[in-house]
Write a protein that holds these residues in place. Structure first.
Motif, PDB file in Angstrom:
ATOM      1  N   LYS A   1     -30.788  10.959   5.862  1.00 53.96           N
ATOM      2  CA  LYS A   1     -30.139  10.930   4.539  1.00 53.96           C
ATOM      3  C   LYS A   1     -28.682  10.521   4.711  1.00 53.96           C
ATOM      4  O   LYS A   1     -28.074  10.804   5.740  1.00 53.96           O
ATOM      5  CB  LYS A   1     -30.170  12.307   3.879  1.00 53.96           C
ATOM      6  CG  LYS A   1     -31.548  12.906   3.708  1.00 53.96           C
ATOM      7  CD  LYS A   1     -31.463  14.410   3.411  1.00 53.96           C
ATOM      8  CE  LYS A   1     -32.807  15.071   3.496  1.00 53.96           C
ATOM      9  NZ  LYS A   1     -33.581  15.000   2.297  1.00 53.96           N
ATOM     10  N   THR A   2     -28.122   9.922   3.677  1.00 51.36           N
ATOM     11  CA  THR A   2     -26.697   9.602   3.645  1.00 51.36           C
ATOM     12  C   THR A   2     -26.125  10.057   2.314  1.00 51.36           C
ATOM     13  O   THR A   2     -26.705   9.804   1.262  1.00 51.36           O
ATOM     14  CB  THR A   2     -26.448   8.090   3.818  1.00 51.36           C
ATOM     15  OG1 THR A   2     -26.992   7.649   5.064  1.00 51.36           O
ATOM     16  CG2 THR A   2     -24.958   7.770   3.777  1.00 51.36           C
ATOM     17  N   LEU A   3     -24.976  10.710   2.372  1.00 50.50           N
ATOM     18  CA  LEU A   3     -24.248  11.129   1.184  1.00 50.50           C
ATOM     19  C   LEU A   3     -22.827  10.595   1.318  1.00 50.50           C
ATOM     20  O   LEU A   3     -22.155  10.837   2.324  1.00 50.50           O
ATOM     21  CB  LEU A   3     -24.237  12.650   1.079  1.00 50.50           C
ATOM     22  CG  LEU A   3     -23.475  13.264  -0.081  1.00 50.50           C
ATOM     23  CD1 LEU A   3     -24.123  12.900  -1.412  1.00 50.50           C
ATOM     24  CD2 LEU A   3     -23.412  14.778   0.071  1.00 50.50           C
ATOM     25  N   SER A   4     -22.386   9.846   0.315  1.00 43.91           N
ATOM     26  CA  SER A   4     -21.026   9.317   0.289  1.00 43.91           C
ATOM     27  C   SER A   4     -20.358   9.786  -0.996  1.00 43.91           C
ATOM     28  O   SER A   4     -20.972   9.731  -2.067  1.00 43.91           O
ATOM     29  CB  SER A   4     -21.067   7.787   0.328  1.00 43.91           C
ATOM     30  OG  SER A   4     -19.793   7.236   0.052  1.00 43.91           O
TER      31      SER A   4
ATOM     32  N   GLY B   1     -33.498   8.600   3.117  1.00 46.49           N
ATOM     33  CA  GLY B   1     -34.286   7.780   4.032  1.00 46.49           C
ATOM     34  C   GLY B   1     -33.489   6.786   4.852  1.00 46.49           C
ATOM     35  O   GLY B   1     -34.066   6.058   5.667  1.00 46.49           O
ATOM     36  N   TYR B   2     -32.161   6.743   4.672  1.00 45.66           N
ATOM     37  CA  TYR B   2     -31.321   5.797   5.420  1.00 45.66           C
ATOM     38  C   TYR B   2     -30.095   6.508   5.971  1.00 45.66           C
ATOM     39  O   TYR B   2     -29.549   7.402   5.334  1.00 45.66           O
ATOM     40  CB  TYR B   2     -30.858   4.641   4.519  1.00 45.66           C
ATOM     41  CG  TYR B   2     -32.002   3.799   4.019  1.00 45.66           C
ATOM     42  CD1 TYR B   2     -32.490   2.742   4.768  1.00 45.66           C
ATOM     43  CD2 TYR B   2     -32.604   4.086   2.795  1.00 45.66           C
ATOM     44  CE1 TYR B   2     -33.554   1.975   4.314  1.00 45.66           C
ATOM     45  CE2 TYR B   2     -33.670   3.333   2.336  1.00 45.66           C
ATOM     46  CZ  TYR B   2     -34.141   2.278   3.095  1.00 45.66           C
ATOM     47  OH  TYR B   2     -35.192   1.537   2.650  1.00 45.66           O
ATOM     48  N   ALA B   3     -29.643   6.084   7.156  1.00 53.21           N
ATOM     49  CA  ALA B   3     -28.417   6.594   7.775  1.00 53.21           C
ATOM     50  C   ALA B   3     -27.397   5.463   7.778  1.00 53.21           C
ATOM     51  O   ALA B   3     -27.459   4.563   8.616  1.00 53.21           O
ATOM     52  CB  ALA B   3     -28.698   7.075   9.195  1.00 53.21           C
ATOM     53  N   TYR B   4     -26.477   5.498   6.817  1.00 49.50           N
ATOM     54  CA  TYR B   4     -25.502   4.430   6.651  1.00 49.50           C
ATOM     55  C   TYR B   4     -24.118   4.877   7.113  1.00 49.50           C
ATOM     56  O   TYR B   4     -23.750   6.040   6.992  1.00 49.50           O
ATOM     57  CB  TYR B   4     -25.409   3.998   5.187  1.00 49.50           C
ATOM     58  CG  TYR B   4     -26.605   3.229   4.691  1.00 49.50           C
ATOM     59  CD1 TYR B   4     -27.280   2.334   5.493  1.00 49.50           C
ATOM     60  CD2 TYR B   4     -27.039   3.381   3.383  1.00 49.50           C
ATOM     61  CE1 TYR B   4     -28.368   1.612   5.023  1.00 49.50           C
ATOM     62  CE2 TYR B   4     -28.120   2.662   2.900  1.00 49.50           C
ATOM     63  CZ  TYR B   4     -28.780   1.781   3.727  1.00 49.50           C
ATOM     64  OH  TYR B   4     -29.846   1.072   3.255  1.00 49.50           O
ATOM     65  N   ASP B   5     -23.337   3.900   7.589  1.00 52.54           N
ATOM     66  CA  ASP B   5     -21.954   4.166   7.961  1.00 52.54           C
ATOM     67  C   ASP B   5     -21.043   3.883   6.759  1.00 52.54           C
ATOM     68  O   ASP B   5     -21.502   3.390   5.728  1.00 52.54           O
ATOM     69  CB  ASP B   5     -21.559   3.341   9.193  1.00 52.54           C
ATOM     70  CG  ASP B   5     -21.555   1.850   8.928  1.00 52.54           C
ATOM     71  OD1 ASP B   5     -20.850   1.400   7.986  1.00 52.54           O
ATOM     72  OD2 ASP B   5     -22.236   1.111   9.660  1.00 52.54           O
ATOM     73  N   PRO B   6     -19.743   4.180   6.863  1.00 52.01           N
ATOM     74  CA  PRO B   6     -18.840   4.044   5.714  1.00 52.01           C
ATOM     75  C   PRO B   6     -18.678   2.626   5.179  1.00 52.01           C
ATOM     76  O   PRO B   6     -18.255   2.445   4.037  1.00 52.01           O
ATOM     77  CB  PRO B   6     -17.498   4.558   6.254  1.00 52.01           C
ATOM     78  CG  PRO B   6     -17.833   5.398   7.410  1.00 52.01           C
ATOM     79  CD  PRO B   6     -19.084   4.827   7.998  1.00 52.01           C
TER      80      PRO B   6
END
Length: 187
Positions: A20-23, A160-165
């Protein structure tokens, strides 16, 4: 200030409980108390939360309610005490990563946090309780306490995704300041 505002949502079926990704962008109002930014409860029991501690550190805690034991605990050494500043936080969970220290990543204004006062990483393929389906998920509280005092903006949750900044912000070439940019991927 000093109210008990929060948002609550029960999601449908998650794509993943491992990735998961939370921004989000946030600005603090008060310091020196526990304040939950995002939390997940199941049958009234707190399962997971991303919060500020009473020492103004950022902490992520996750546990499985079936045994009541905290499985994950990550606390930054960094203290978030500038109430005049906007902070961009990217919080990535990916228990499928082969390196334990890469399974939880916290980025602040585009830079990854690497110094932690507590760092209990999840096991490989651990199912996070954080922001999962069929339970209560909160923004600004852990249900009935530890309300966040401040502002939030540009909240993006990608299951479902691991994203960078770089998906959510960029450095201004002239000022060197980290700025938001529109997220253009899918959710």
């Amino acid at each position: 200030d000093d109210d008990s505002a929060k948002l609550n949502r029960t999601f449908g079926t998650n794509s993943s409980n491992t990735t998961k990704t939370l921004s989000f962008w946030m600005k603090r109002g008060n310091l020196g108390s526990y304040q939950t930014l995002f939390g997940t409860t199941n049958a009234g029991f707190l399962e997971s939360r991303l919060q500020f501690t009473n020492l103004d550190q950022l902490q992520f805690v996750d546990r499985d309610s079936s045994d009541g034991v905290t499985d994950v605990n990550k606390v930054t050494n960094r203290k978030f005490r500038d109430i005049g500043a906007w902070y961009h936080i990217v919080f990535t969970l990916n228990s499928t990563d082969g390196t334990a220290d890469n399974r939880i990543k916290i980025y602040v204004n585009g830079i990854q946090e690497t110094s932690f006062s507590a760092s209990n990483n999840p096991s490989s393929n651990y199912s996070f309780q954080f922001f999962r389906s069929s339970v209560d998920n909160f923004i600004g509280a852990n249900n009935t306490s530890d309300f966040f005092d401040g502002y939030m903006a540009e909240i993006n949750f990608i299951d479902g995704y691991a994203y960078d900044p770089s998906y959510f912000g960029e450095t201004n070439a002239e000022t060197g300041q980290w700025n938001p940019k529109k997220y253009t991927g899918s959710y």
